[in-house]
Write a protein that holds these residues in place. Sequence first.
Motif, PDB file in Angstrom:
ATOM      1  N   ALA A 261     -16.182  31.172  62.184  1.00 60.90           N
ATOM      2  CA  ALA A 261     -15.558  31.528  60.905  1.00 60.90           C
ATOM      3  C   ALA A 261     -14.037  31.509  61.024  1.00 60.90           C
ATOM      4  O   ALA A 261     -13.332  31.017  60.133  1.00 60.90           O
ATOM      5  CB  ALA A 261     -16.037  32.906  60.455  1.00 60.90           C
ATOM      6  N   ILE A 262     -13.522  32.040  62.136  1.00 59.40           N
ATOM      7  CA  ILE A 262     -12.073  32.054  62.362  1.00 59.40           C
ATOM      8  C   ILE A 262     -11.542  30.633  62.471  1.00 59.40           C
ATOM      9  O   ILE A 262     -10.501  30.288  61.891  1.00 59.40           O
ATOM     10  CB  ILE A 262     -11.738  32.858  63.633  1.00 59.40           C
ATOM     11  CG1 ILE A 262     -12.004  34.346  63.388  1.00 59.40           C
ATOM     12  CG2 ILE A 262     -10.281  32.641  64.052  1.00 59.40           C
ATOM     13  CD1 ILE A 262     -11.940  35.192  64.642  1.00 59.40           C
TER      14      ILE A 262
ATOM     15  N   GLU B 160     -12.772  27.928  61.164  1.00 59.07           N
ATOM     16  CA  GLU B 160     -12.785  27.290  59.843  1.00 59.07           C
ATOM     17  C   GLU B 160     -11.598  27.749  59.005  1.00 59.07           C
ATOM     18  O   GLU B 160     -10.973  26.939  58.300  1.00 59.07           O
ATOM     19  CB  GLU B 160     -14.105  27.611  59.134  1.00 59.07           C
ATOM     20  CG  GLU B 160     -15.303  26.905  59.747  1.00 59.07           C
ATOM     21  CD  GLU B 160     -16.610  27.308  59.099  1.00 59.07           C
ATOM     22  OE1 GLU B 160     -16.604  28.248  58.268  1.00 59.07           O
ATOM     23  OE2 GLU B 160     -17.644  26.688  59.418  1.00 59.07           O
ATOM     24  N   LYS B 161     -11.278  29.044  59.070  1.00 59.96           N
ATOM     25  CA  LYS B 161     -10.140  29.564  58.308  1.00 59.96           C
ATOM     26  C   LYS B 161      -8.829  28.994  58.828  1.00 59.96           C
ATOM     27  O   LYS B 161      -7.939  28.626  58.045  1.00 59.96           O
ATOM     28  CB  LYS B 161     -10.111  31.093  58.383  1.00 59.96           C
ATOM     29  CG  LYS B 161     -11.258  31.779  57.659  1.00 59.96           C
ATOM     30  CD  LYS B 161     -11.229  31.501  56.162  1.00 59.96           C
ATOM     31  CE  LYS B 161     -12.364  32.219  55.453  1.00 59.96           C
ATOM     32  NZ  LYS B 161     -12.396  31.910  54.003  1.00 59.96           N
TER      33      LYS B 161
ATOM     34  N   SER C  47      -8.498  25.447  57.804  1.00 57.96           N
ATOM     35  CA  SER C  47      -8.178  25.401  56.378  1.00 57.96           C
ATOM     36  C   SER C  47      -6.688  25.652  56.156  1.00 57.96           C
ATOM     37  O   SER C  47      -6.036  24.973  55.347  1.00 57.96           O
ATOM     38  CB  SER C  47      -9.007  26.451  55.627  1.00 57.96           C
ATOM     39  OG  SER C  47      -8.661  26.480  54.256  1.00 57.96           O
ATOM     40  N   GLU C  48      -6.138  26.617  56.897  1.00 55.82           N
ATOM     41  CA  GLU C  48      -4.705  26.908  56.774  1.00 55.82           C
ATOM     42  C   GLU C  48      -3.874  25.735  57.296  1.00 55.82           C
ATOM     43  O   GLU C  48      -2.824  25.420  56.740  1.00 55.82           O
ATOM     44  CB  GLU C  48      -4.352  28.175  57.553  1.00 55.82           C
ATOM     45  CG  GLU C  48      -4.899  29.461  56.953  1.00 55.82           C
ATOM     46  CD  GLU C  48      -4.223  29.852  55.650  1.00 55.82           C
ATOM     47  OE1 GLU C  48      -3.269  29.162  55.219  1.00 55.82           O
ATOM     48  OE2 GLU C  48      -4.653  30.844  55.041  1.00 55.82           O
TER      49      GLU C  48
ATOM     50  N   SER D 154      -2.135  28.425  52.700  1.00 52.17           N
ATOM     51  CA  SER D 154      -2.250  29.261  51.509  1.00 52.17           C
ATOM     52  C   SER D 154      -0.916  29.929  51.201  1.00 52.17           C
ATOM     53  O   SER D 154      -0.029  30.028  52.063  1.00 52.17           O
ATOM     54  CB  SER D 154      -3.319  30.339  51.731  1.00 52.17           C
ATOM     55  OG  SER D 154      -2.924  31.228  52.758  1.00 52.17           O
TER      56      SER D 154
END
Length: 233
Positions: free
Chosen positions: A165-166, A168-169, A172-173, A178
């Motif tokens: 999960a980390i 993927e985040k 994404s960044e 963001s």
Amino acid sequence: MEEFRKNLINRKRSITTEETTKISLILPLFRLLGYDTENPDEVKAEYACDVGVKTSKKVDLAILIDGEVKMLVECKSAKTKLNSNHLNQLLRYYSVSDCKIGVLTNGVEYRFFTDSVNAGRMDLEPFLIVDIINDDLTILELFSREKFNGEKISGFVDELKYRTAIREKLLSEFAYPSDEFVALIAKRVDSSRLTKDKRRKFKRLIGKELDAILSNVVVDYREKDNPVITTPE
């Protein structure tokens, strides 16, 4: 393990059936992991998962420690390329068993499953995939008779889930920073008020730097040996 890997490569060439795969590749691995494959109190073939029910569901192998089933193993031929269609039987076996580890294998690739999403219902995605020919095999010690520990495995699964999960985040960044991330970095390098124009400028600059960092990471990764998944302490 290296000797086992070499033997597997040689044996694999002559294997065409599921039963031969089980005898020549799968059972030898469990012997290497410390299980007495000739002792039905530790390894049972065609294990009936739902004792007492007329239509018994039988799994290829059940791995036991001190009388408790620790792993259910669904075996396929070494010639078979594993895919999600092979999960149906293992899903049924898992649902009527108290076992927490399901294994789908063709003797070369081992896919390990548990119930991290819904208790008692096997996940559709493996928490670990090990290729005997290409991967580091140290991680398999986690499933050995001597070191098998349900709590440690659960902790390992949780850690892998959060790391995924980390990752993927972070990716994404890296791809699309963001506003929150841009504001955080901007405040660290410029304490003045973050205007709309400044935010736009920092977003562009941060995007460039993230691309450069990622490019360097990829180069370093290729120059070094691939990282391995280590067993939890």
